[in-house]
Scaffold this motif. Sequence first.
Motif, short mmCIF file in Angstrom:
data_model
loop_
_atom_site.label_atom_id
_atom_site.label_comp_id
_atom_site.label_asym_id
_atom_site.label_seq_id
_atom_site.Cartn_x
_atom_site.Cartn_y
_atom_site.Cartn_z
N ALA A 229 8.04 6.06 5.51
CA ALA A 229 7.09 5.02 5.11
C ALA A 229 7.53 4.36 3.81
O ALA A 229 7.43 3.13 3.65
CB ALA A 229 5.70 5.61 4.97
N LEU B 216 4.57 -0.38 11.16
CA LEU B 216 4.37 0.55 10.05
C LEU B 216 2.97 1.15 10.08
O LEU B 216 2.79 2.36 9.89
CB LEU B 216 4.60 -0.18 8.73
CG LEU B 216 4.32 0.63 7.46
CD1 LEU B 216 5.25 1.82 7.36
CD2 LEU B 216 4.44 -0.25 6.22
N GLY C 56 8.77 0.51 3.50
CA GLY C 56 8.07 -0.42 2.63
C GLY C 56 8.97 -1.08 1.62
O GLY C 56 8.87 -2.29 1.37
N GLY D 184 4.43 2.29 1.30
CA GLY D 184 4.40 1.40 2.46
C GLY D 184 3.18 0.50 2.46
O GLY D 184 3.29 -0.69 2.77
#
Length: 232
Positions: free
Chosen positions: A74, A100, A78, A140
Amino acid sequence: AAAARLSRSLSPTHHKAALEALALSYRITGDRRYAAGARDLLFVRARRSVWLTDLPLARRSPPWTSDLGMGFAAASYGIAYDAIRETLSAEDRRTLVEGLVRGAIEPIMNDWIDGARRIHALDTMGHNWWAHIVFGGGVGVLAILRDEPRAAQWARRLDAASLEWFRFSGTRVGTKPPTFGADGAFSETVGYAELALHSLLLFRRSWTEAMTQPPTPIPHLDQVANYFFATA
């Protein structure tokens, strides 16, 4: 197709490194070939139906839907998304954000934050996994603030959770000590402390870039360096 073949040949750690290296190369050089490479790897990740890699956890009762690797995934996702966002079309952004959220953000929030969904969110707080997974997800979340209406609310909840985690006083039932002492000492090993604090500080550093107000103050956070010095 080439990106998919490359992704399958990489371990989760190497996938993270490749993604971040491409994103960094684009930010340094402005060469869109690096951004295109990062975009391809992001799409490979976004299209995965399940991001969990520690599959025995899925067989637990209740099953885990997130794991240590998801914190890394994550955060790197991000970072790369934010780095190349200007090169992405509106459709690309929508697809990547949805990937995501589905693959990492919702599983992390449900497993570790939302006590209404799972008691695991409460009785595992005093552990470095909690911090790494939650704050990796937080990076993220901050990356998609401009493209996901729910992101600001998630980010604020994760920021509040940072104080909850750092000040976790332990549990008698779970025989867990407090996470940190007033002198900055961590209840687990120094290596575990490094992973947990790396994720926390990466989240807080990302927060200062993305949000208008500072993150929640954490008393005694500035004492943690003394713990590392003393251990060394």
